[in-house]
Design a protein around this motif. Structure first.
Motif, PDB file in Angstrom:
ATOM      1  N   SER A 150      20.272  -2.493   7.900  1.00  0.00           N
ATOM      2  CA  SER A 150      18.937  -1.898   7.978  1.00  0.00           C
ATOM      3  C   SER A 150      18.667  -1.263   9.334  1.00  0.00           C
ATOM      4  N   ASP A 151      19.295  -1.770  10.390  1.00  0.00           N
ATOM      5  CA  ASP A 151      19.114  -1.182  11.713  1.00  0.00           C
ATOM      6  C   ASP A 151      19.938   0.088  11.911  1.00  0.00           C
ATOM      7  N   ASP A 152      20.880   0.342  11.006  1.00  0.00           N
ATOM      8  CA  ASP A 152      21.792   1.487  11.158  1.00  0.00           C
ATOM      9  C   ASP A 152      21.291   2.750  10.484  1.00  0.00           C
ATOM     10  N   VAL A 153      20.401   2.606   9.517  1.00  0.00           N
ATOM     11  CA  VAL A 153      20.026   3.764   8.696  1.00  0.00           C
ATOM     12  C   VAL A 153      18.542   3.735   8.356  1.00  0.00           C
ATOM     13  N   SER A 154      17.936   4.903   8.299  1.00  0.00           N
ATOM     14  CA  SER A 154      16.567   5.060   7.804  1.00  0.00           C
ATOM     15  C   SER A 154      16.562   6.214   6.811  1.00  0.00           C
ATOM     16  N   LEU A 155      15.641   6.160   5.876  1.00  0.00           N
ATOM     17  CA  LEU A 155      15.592   7.138   4.787  1.00  0.00           C
ATOM     18  C   LEU A 155      14.345   8.014   4.955  1.00  0.00           C
ATOM     19  N   HIS A 156      14.550   9.344   4.926  1.00  0.00           N
ATOM     20  CA  HIS A 156      13.469  10.303   5.145  1.00  0.00           C
ATOM     21  C   HIS A 156      13.440  11.296   3.978  1.00  0.00           C
ATOM     22  N   LEU A 157      12.350  11.303   3.238  1.00  0.00           N
ATOM     23  CA  LEU A 157      12.247  12.098   2.022  1.00  0.00           C
ATOM     24  C   LEU A 157      11.199  13.193   2.183  1.00  0.00           C
ATOM     25  N   VAL A 158      11.585  14.435   1.912  1.00  0.00           N
ATOM     26  CA  VAL A 158      10.669  15.564   1.989  1.00  0.00           C
ATOM     27  C   VAL A 158      10.167  15.849   0.583  1.00  0.00           C
ATOM     28  N   GLU A 159       8.894  15.542   0.347  1.00  0.00           N
ATOM     29  CA  GLU A 159       8.324  15.614  -0.997  1.00  0.00           C
ATOM     30  C   GLU A 159       6.843  16.007  -0.907  1.00  0.00           C
ATOM     31  N   ILE A 160       6.428  17.021  -1.670  1.00  0.00           N
ATOM     32  CA  ILE A 160       5.040  17.473  -1.627  1.00  0.00           C
ATOM     33  C   ILE A 160       4.206  16.934  -2.794  1.00  0.00           C
ATOM     34  N   SER A 161       4.856  16.374  -3.804  1.00  0.00           N
ATOM     35  CA  SER A 161       4.158  15.910  -4.995  1.00  0.00           C
ATOM     36  C   SER A 161       3.842  14.417  -4.888  1.00  0.00           C
ATOM     37  N   ASP A 162       2.562  14.050  -4.988  1.00  0.00           N
ATOM     38  CA  ASP A 162       2.183  12.643  -4.976  1.00  0.00           C
ATOM     39  C   ASP A 162       2.741  11.911  -6.194  1.00  0.00           C
ATOM     40  N   THR A 163       2.813  12.607  -7.315  1.00  0.00           N
ATOM     41  CA  THR A 163       3.345  11.990  -8.532  1.00  0.00           C
ATOM     42  C   THR A 163       4.809  11.623  -8.366  1.00  0.00           C
ATOM     43  N   MET A 164       5.622  12.568  -7.858  1.00  0.00           N
ATOM     44  CA  MET A 164       7.045  12.292  -7.655  1.00  0.00           C
ATOM     45  C   MET A 164       7.248  11.271  -6.543  1.00  0.00           C
ATOM     46  N   GLN A 165       6.436  11.340  -5.501  1.00  0.00           N
ATOM     47  CA  GLN A 165       6.544  10.374  -4.405  1.00  0.00           C
ATOM     48  C   GLN A 165       6.304   8.957  -4.912  1.00  0.00           C
ATOM     49  N   SER A 166       5.342   8.808  -5.806  1.00  0.00           N
ATOM     50  CA  SER A 166       5.049   7.489  -6.368  1.00  0.00           C
ATOM     51  C   SER A 166       6.231   6.961  -7.170  1.00  0.00           C
ATOM     52  N   LEU A 167       6.870   7.845  -7.945  1.00  0.00           N
ATOM     53  CA  LEU A 167       8.061   7.442  -8.699  1.00  0.00           C
ATOM     54  C   LEU A 167       9.187   7.013  -7.768  1.00  0.00           C
ATOM     55  N   GLN A 168       9.384   7.781  -6.703  1.00  0.00           N
ATOM     56  CA  GLN A 168      10.439   7.465  -5.736  1.00  0.00           C
ATOM     57  C   GLN A 168      10.185   6.126  -5.053  1.00  0.00           C
ATOM     58  N   ALA A 169       8.931   5.881  -4.679  1.00  0.00           N
ATOM     59  CA  ALA A 169       8.595   4.632  -3.993  1.00  0.00           C
ATOM     60  C   ALA A 169       8.861   3.427  -4.888  1.00  0.00           C
ATOM     61  N   ARG A 170       8.492   3.545  -6.165  1.00  0.00           N
ATOM     62  CA  ARG A 170       8.731   2.434  -7.088  1.00  0.00           C
ATOM     63  C   ARG A 170      10.212   2.209  -7.328  1.00  0.00           C
ATOM     64  N   ARG A 171      10.996   3.291  -7.282  1.00  0.00           N
ATOM     65  CA  ARG A 171      12.436   3.177  -7.518  1.00  0.00           C
ATOM     66  C   ARG A 171      13.157   2.599  -6.295  1.00  0.00           C
ATOM     67  N   LEU A 172      12.731   2.973  -5.101  1.00  0.00           N
ATOM     68  CA  LEU A 172      13.486   2.660  -3.893  1.00  0.00           C
ATOM     69  C   LEU A 172      12.982   1.447  -3.121  1.00  0.00           C
ATOM     70  N   CYS A 173      11.690   1.176  -3.187  1.00  0.00           N
ATOM     71  CA  CYS A 173      11.083   0.231  -2.240  1.00  0.00           C
ATOM     72  C   CYS A 173      10.587  -1.050  -2.901  1.00  0.00           C
TER      73      CYS A 173
END
Length: 437
Positions: A150-173
């Motif tokens: 976890s100290d070696d990597v961070s994830l940065h997502l470029v996304e303008i859609s709140d709908t898609m961002q919500s899907l990504q958050a539920r999938r990844l976090c």
């Protein structure tokens, strides 16, 4: 006249007060807290057709780029803003959704090429247009196998859609939350293994550090200007509305500003009569080249496209079928094939620019995957499959990715390396982009 007397009289405090006294003072306006402001809910805002009709009334015909921008990014009614559009129940399906093998191979490519530079830690993993988040799930699984903590990597997502961002958050976090409006990222989360995840609405806001940049099926949805060559020179294809309220194409009578700015050598060379240019795509390609060269890292673009031989590729998809782009605005996925020859020019060294990339490709998806031993990975997955049905699904998915009549030839890969990597790549050519001797 005694000018001295007049000056003293006009500058007396009583006179100044008389001339410059305000009859009413300015009141302090109480402004709303930005964090409490909300967009109109879908259905309560004007429809896309109403928005387009009003723009046509006020400004005249739209460029195809303006039309695509409205359809894709309108905050409440935009295509990507209000629903999940990827998968069997959506309008299209992407390679990561077809097979985990795809994302794993891409992650292995990044890791292997990074070893030519150094350890590659700490690492920023940046994806432009992350879709459902499936590709990053496969990436993180591979990074875990390669020993990234976890100290070696961070994830940065470029996304303008709140709908898609919500899907990504539920999938990844495992946890995720909105952030303070003052921060460059508008949302943050954390994976089950403790990796930090951040969401941005613009690539420019992502920190300038060593990064892996992934753009899979991102450039094909960026707005394009369409041009046709006439007896009077290049003219732009515009969108207008007839007396019955139906949208249709028309050719500009004069050379538009877009034509003056975007059509330059070598784009206008040869016997081409049709041309598509995405100013947004060229700008992002330059950004990626600059960042890779100045701060280190790699960029990989994977999309369906061509190398400059096509001119008219603008179309729409609805329920996995091609439909007319001007019908049912907002209900269809608007797309145009990526012109990889233009991206190469944008990222390569040009006069006056200090940072540029060494560009590899484009190569067909079939060649890229097979050169990175995708068949060997397929065999491992099949050996671990528990039923014959699972094995058949794996084979069909792989066939979809590499069959020339399906995705194998239509999809292509392009890579950006730091300019300092030139001599190293001559000795150790880019994996996936050259045939093994």
């Amino acid at each position: 006249m005694n000018t001295g007397f007049l000056f003293r009289t006009c500058t007396a405090p009583t006179i100044l007060t008389k001339f410059f006294r305000r009859s009413k003072g300015y009141k302090i306006i109480k402004r709303p807290d930005p964090s409490t402001l909300k967009m109109p809910t879908p259905g309560s805002a004007p429809s896309l057709m109403e928005i387009i009709k009003e723009k046509l009334r006020l400004n005249g015909p739209l460029t195809v780029a303006e039309y695509m921008h409205i359809i894709s990014t309108n905050p409440t009614e935009g295509y990507y803003m209000k629903k999940d559009v990827i998968g069997e129940v959506g309008d299209f399906i992407t390679s990561p959704e077809i097979s985990q093998l795809f994302g794993e191979i891409l992650a292995i490519w990044f890791y292997a090429e990074t070893q030519k530079m150094g350890p590659g830690k700490p690492l920023q993993l940046v994806e432009l247009g992350p879709g459902n988040g499936t590709l990053m799930v496969d990436f993180l699984r591979v990074l875990n196998r390669f020993g990234y903590k976890s100290d070696d990597v961070s994830l940065h997502l470029v996304e303008i859609s709140d709908t898609m961002q919500s899907l990504q958050a539920r999938r990844l976090c495992i946890t995720h939350r909105a952030t303070d409006i003052e921060l460059p990222y508008y949302y943050e989360g954390e994976t089950v293994s403790g990796i930090k995840v951040y969401w941005y609405n613009d690539l420019k806001k992502v920190p300038n550090n060593f990064s892996w940049f992934v753009a899979h099926e991102f450039f094909d949805v960026l707005p394009v200007h369409k041009f046709e060559k006439t007896e009077d020179g290049w003219r732009e294809l515009l969108i207008d509305m007839d007396e019955n309220g139906k949208l249709y194409y028309r050719i500009s009578g004069k050379e538009t500003q877009s034509a003056k700015v975007l059509i330059r050598p070598p784009l206008d060379a040869g016997d081409r009569t049709e041309l598509e240019v995405s100013a947004r795509s060229l700008g992002i390609a330059r950004q990626l080249a600059h960042r890779v060269d100045e701060y280190g890292g790699l960029a990989l673009i994977a999309d369906y496209g061509h190398e400059g031989e096509k001119g008219d590729t603008f179309r729409a998809f609805h329920k996995h079928k091609v439909v007319h782009p001007l019908e049912n605005p907002g209900e269809c996925d608007l797309t145009a094939d990526v012109d990889f020859s233009q991206l190469r020019i944008a990222a390569s060294k040009t006069p006056g620019e200090g940072n540029y990339a060494v560009v590899a490709g484009p190569v067909q998806q079939k060649d890229f995957l097979e050169r990175l031993q995708a068949k060997a990975r397929l065999q491992i997955l099949m050996d671990n499959a528990k039923t014959e049905e699972e094995k058949e699904k794996l084979k069909c998915a792989y066939d979809m990715l590499v069959d020339p009549k399906k995705m194998g030839e239509r999809f292509k890969f392009l890579a950006f390396y730091p300019s300092s990597m030139g001599p190293i790549l001559e000795k150790f050519p880019p994996l996936g982009f050259v045939s093994e001797k």
